[in-house]
Design a protein around this motif. Structure first.
Motif, short mmCIF file in Angstrom:
data_model
loop_
_atom_site.label_atom_id
_atom_site.label_comp_id
_atom_site.label_asym_id
_atom_site.label_seq_id
_atom_site.Cartn_x
_atom_site.Cartn_y
_atom_site.Cartn_z
N UNK A 186 3.96 5.10 -6.17
CA UNK A 186 3.82 4.88 -7.61
C UNK A 186 2.77 5.82 -8.20
N UNK A 187 1.70 6.08 -7.46
CA UNK A 187 0.66 7.01 -7.94
C UNK A 187 1.22 8.42 -8.08
N UNK A 234 0.84 -1.21 0.00
CA UNK A 234 0.00 0.00 0.00
C UNK A 234 0.86 1.25 0.00
N UNK A 235 1.94 1.25 0.79
CA UNK A 235 2.85 2.41 0.82
C UNK A 235 3.52 2.60 -0.54
N UNK A 236 3.91 1.49 -1.15
CA UNK A 236 4.55 1.56 -2.46
C UNK A 236 3.55 2.06 -3.51
N UNK A 266 1.28 -6.21 -6.70
CA UNK A 266 0.15 -5.71 -5.91
C UNK A 266 0.17 -4.19 -5.79
N UNK A 267 1.35 -3.60 -5.72
CA UNK A 267 1.44 -2.14 -5.63
C UNK A 267 0.92 -1.49 -6.92
N UNK A 268 1.28 -2.05 -8.07
CA UNK A 268 0.78 -1.52 -9.34
C UNK A 268 -0.74 -1.66 -9.42
N UNK A 269 -1.24 -2.79 -8.96
CA UNK A 269 -2.68 -3.01 -8.96
C UNK A 269 -3.37 -2.00 -8.04
N UNK A 270 -2.83 -1.79 -6.84
CA UNK A 270 -3.41 -0.83 -5.88
C UNK A 270 -3.29 0.61 -6.37
N UNK A 271 -2.26 0.90 -7.17
CA UNK A 271 -2.07 2.25 -7.70
C UNK A 271 -2.96 2.51 -8.91
N UNK A 313 7.05 9.24 -13.49
CA UNK A 313 7.76 8.30 -14.37
C UNK A 313 8.35 7.17 -13.53
N UNK A 314 8.29 5.96 -14.08
CA UNK A 314 8.85 4.78 -13.44
C UNK A 314 9.67 4.00 -14.46
#
Length: 182
Positions: A19-20, A13-15, A62-67, A24-25
């Motif tokens: 990411x949001x 969740x923190x990640x 999971x971070x990408x999905x949550x973002x 740029x990544x």
């Protein structure tokens, strides 16, 4: 030390928040690189307001999905991932660092880029590195504007300067003709 399921969720969740917020990544492959080489990468990214971290692929997934970032290539999420998070508007500078160090350290490879909410392939990221950076473009624009303004000023001043030269030439001619008559 293994993380508990709750710790993984909190980390993810923190990640996701980071990411949001990041414009740029870049996702890299780094296996086989020495710590000193990874440290060199981090040191070159630091002045560009970019951070490099080694992250487990499941956490990234999971971070990408949550973002809310969709369209992730499953091949990209295999094995450990080097994640470069950029906090500035310029995607070209970190791409240049990756391309430069990729030549120096062949183990460093770009897996993908997420630039301005669009996925880029590794070859697109390499092409991005050939573009001029934002600062270089701004310098060229400032130089161009300065040249246009200075040329315009010279053109505007030319008739006045020429008129003054004509008056001076007439004055000198009259003095010479007056001195010759006397």
């Amino acid at each position: 030390m293994k993380l508990t399921k709750q710790q993984k969720k909190e980390t993810s969740a923190a990640m996701a928040e980071k990411l949001k917020a990041a414009p740029h990544l870049f996702f890299t492959e780094f296996q086989g690189m020495k710590f000193v080489e990874l440290d060199e990468l981090r040191m070159q990214l630091k002045p560009l307001k970019c951070r490099h971290a080694v992250v487990k692929s499941s956490l990234i997934k999971y971070a990408l999905k949550n973002a809310g970032i969709d369209g992730v290539d499953p091949k990209m999420l295999k094995g450990p991932i080097g994640l470069i998070v950029s906090d500035n508007d310029d995607p070209v500078s970190p791409a240049k660092v990756l391309a430069q160090l990729g030549k120096k350290f062949p183990q460093l490879k770009v897996r993908a880029g997420y630039i301005s909410q669009k996925w880029m392939t590794p070859s697109d990221c390499i092409k991005l590195s050939t573009l001029p950076s934002k600062q270089e473009l701004m310098g060229k624009v400032v130089g161009l504007v300065y040249t246009l303004v200075s040329q315009s000023v010279a053109v505007v001043q030319a008739p006045t300067r020429d008129a003054v030269l004509v008056v001076k030439a007439l004055e000198n001619k009259l003095k010479e003709s007056g001195a010759a008559a006397a």
